[in-house]
Write an enzyme that holds these catalytic residues in place. Structure first.
Site, PDB file in Angstrom:
ATOM      1  N   GLU A 296      14.477  13.618  -7.570  1.00  0.00           N
ATOM      2  CA  GLU A 296      13.500  14.665  -7.881  1.00  0.00           C
ATOM      3  C   GLU A 296      14.051  16.045  -7.538  1.00  0.00           C
ATOM      4  O   GLU A 296      15.052  16.163  -6.822  1.00  0.00           O
ATOM      5  CB  GLU A 296      12.195  14.418  -7.121  1.00  0.00           C
ATOM      6  CG  GLU A 296      12.337  14.437  -5.607  1.00  0.00           C
ATOM      7  CD  GLU A 296      11.030  14.758  -4.893  1.00  0.00           C
ATOM      8  OE1 GLU A 296      10.403  15.779  -5.227  1.00  0.00           O
ATOM      9  OE2 GLU A 296      10.652  13.985  -3.988  1.00  0.00           O
TER      10      GLU A 296
ATOM     11  N   LYS B  33       4.907  10.509   5.349  1.00  0.00           N
ATOM     12  CA  LYS B  33       4.851  11.474   6.450  1.00  0.00           C
ATOM     13  C   LYS B  33       3.497  11.431   7.117  1.00  0.00           C
ATOM     14  O   LYS B  33       2.485  11.210   6.455  1.00  0.00           O
ATOM     15  CB  LYS B  33       5.022  12.875   5.871  1.00  0.00           C
ATOM     16  CG  LYS B  33       6.433  13.341   5.789  1.00  0.00           C
ATOM     17  CD  LYS B  33       6.485  14.858   5.855  1.00  0.00           C
ATOM     18  CE  LYS B  33       7.919  15.281   5.995  1.00  0.00           C
ATOM     19  NZ  LYS B  33       8.555  15.516   4.703  1.00  0.00           N
TER      20      LYS B  33
HETATM   21  N1  PSU Z   1       6.804  14.772   0.883  1.00  0.00           N
HETATM   22  C1  PSU Z   1       7.949  15.088   1.499  1.00  0.00           C
HETATM   23  N2  PSU Z   1       8.829  15.917   0.900  1.00  0.00           N
HETATM   24  C2  PSU Z   1       8.599  16.420  -0.360  1.00  0.00           C
HETATM   25  C3  PSU Z   1       7.385  16.057  -1.017  1.00  0.00           C
HETATM   26  C4  PSU Z   1       6.524  15.240  -0.366  1.00  0.00           C
HETATM   27  O1  PSU Z   1       8.178  14.637   2.619  1.00  0.00           O
HETATM   28  O2  PSU Z   1       9.422  17.183  -0.875  1.00  0.00           O
HETATM   29  C5  PSU Z   1       7.131  16.553  -2.415  1.00  0.00           C
HETATM   30  C6  PSU Z   1       7.495  15.481  -3.453  1.00  0.00           C
HETATM   31  O3  PSU Z   1       7.993  16.102  -4.615  1.00  0.00           O
HETATM   32  C7  PSU Z   1       6.147  14.845  -3.755  1.00  0.00           C
HETATM   33  C8  PSU Z   1       5.257  16.058  -3.695  1.00  0.00           C
HETATM   34  O4  PSU Z   1       6.079  14.206  -5.017  1.00  0.00           O
HETATM   35  O5  PSU Z   1       5.750  16.812  -2.589  1.00  0.00           O
HETATM   36  C9  PSU Z   1       3.813  15.687  -3.496  1.00  0.00           C
HETATM   37  O6  PSU Z   1       3.018  16.817  -3.662  1.00  0.00           O
HETATM   38  P1  PSU Z   1       1.435  16.656  -3.739  1.00  0.00           P
HETATM   39  O7  PSU Z   1       1.029  16.186  -2.391  1.00  0.00           O
HETATM   40  O8  PSU Z   1       0.952  18.034  -4.060  1.00  0.00           O
HETATM   41  O9  PSU Z   1       1.159  15.668  -4.840  1.00  0.00           O
END
Ligand code: PSU
Ligand code: MN
Length: 303
Positions: free
Chosen positions: A24, A158
């Site tokens: 990603e 996390k």
């Molecule tokens: N969690 C992490 N590092 C990240 C992300 C999440 O520890 O970089 C990023 C990933 O791209 C994940 C996105 O798909 O955040 C999720 O965002 P949201 O919670 O807005 O869906």
């Protein structure tokens, strides 16, 4: 016609029938600060090559979906401020209007499936946020895992998330959650947690077979592989808990909502740990890339 472009390396890999691992780009633009972000992105690509597979980092650049980035594209994306964060809801609109954006787990899965790539490595997935009973903040990543047949290797979830609720939603959505080599569901910065993972597998071949079996059964979604962080890079959960609580309180006070929540928390945690969280993050992403490459190689044997 989908405006889609393969990097030279990925085009060659497709012609050769080589194993390919998707990566990603939101982790680059919103998950880590410059210049570490671009260094890590290159290092992770190198780890995948060293393991015998080919990396395909995804991003939308000027309306074109790129499957695999050339080095100058990677560098420019990592340096650009204010790049859009693309999840399932945003991808088509960004491409239709000639925009540029980084792909989240959900969008990367969509891109991978389009390119016929079955395995994807990242750090952490999005999930159910703490306080979701009020905010309704549940990442589209979870619904993507339920509908797009890509195996995603992450280091668990996390603790900025409500991990119990995240596992419940994954179960409801029919997503296999597989801890690699242990019973416990890993907690991103720490190998263990109080939670037992729903499934356990001990080798990449089994994970590849699981993927192929789901496809054979006509099940549309993917698998989530939860790979524990290497021992040397672990940060104890007790150490992270107060830091996460502070970051969360700051986010609430600052009125952060929607797509901005996850990037804000990641940035705050980086500041509050004086960069230590980033070191752990780098180690686990590299570890996940290596496992994903092994799964991709096993999957190729089954094809
Ligand atoms: N969690 C992490 N590092 C990240 C992300 C999440 O520890 O970089 C990023 C990933 O791209 C994940 C996105 O798909 O955040 C999720 O965002 P949201 O919670 O807005 O869906
Ligand atoms: Mn969200």
């Amino acid at each position: 016609m989908i405006p889609l472009m393969y990097s030279a390396e990925v085009a060659q890999a497709r012609a050769d029938g080589a194993a390919i691992v998707a990566l990603e780009s939101t982790i680059i633009t919103h998950g880590m600060p410059y210049p570490q972000n671009v260094e890590v992105a290159r290092q992770v690509e190198q780890d995948i090559r060293a393991a015998g597979a080919v990396p395909a980092t995804m991003a939308v650049i000027n309306g074109t979906l790129h499957v695999g980035l050339e080095d100058d594209q990677l560098t420019s994306l990592a340096q650009t401020k204010g790049v859009a964060k693309l999840s399932r809801a945003d991808m088509a609109a960004c491409m239709a209007t000639g925009g540029t954006g980084a792909t989240t787990v959900a969008a990367t899965m969509i891109a991978a499936r389009l390119a016929g790539i079955s395995v994807f490595a990242t750090g952490g997935i999005g999930g159910v946020h703490k306080g979701a009973e009020d905010s309704f903040d549940i990442s589209a990543d979870l619904m993507e895992l339920a509908q797009t047949a890509v195996t995603v290797v992450a280091a668990g979830a996390k603790a900025i998330l409500d991990v119990d609720k995240t596992l419940e939603v994954l179960e409801t959505q029919g997503v296999p959650v597989i801890a690699y080599g242990q019973e416990a569901f890993p907690a991103f910065w720490s190998r263990g947690s109080k939670l037992k993972a729903p499934l356990r597998m001990n080798d990449p071949a089994a994970i590849a077979s699981g993927h192929a079996m789901r496809v054979a059964l006509g099940l549309p979604g993917g698998q989530l592989v939860a790979n524990p962080i290497p021992v040397a890079a672990e940060i104890p959960a007790e150490e992270m808990a107060p830091i996460i609580a502070t970051a969360q309180a700051d986010a609430l006070r600052a009125g952060i909502t929607g797509k901005a929540v996850t990037p804000y928390l990641l940035q705050r945690i980086f500041e509050l740990t004086k960069g230590r969280s980033l070191e752990a993050n780098i180690a686990l992403v590299r570890n996940n890339a290596q496992l994903a490459a092994q799964i991709a190689l096993e999957l190729r044997k089954l094809a």
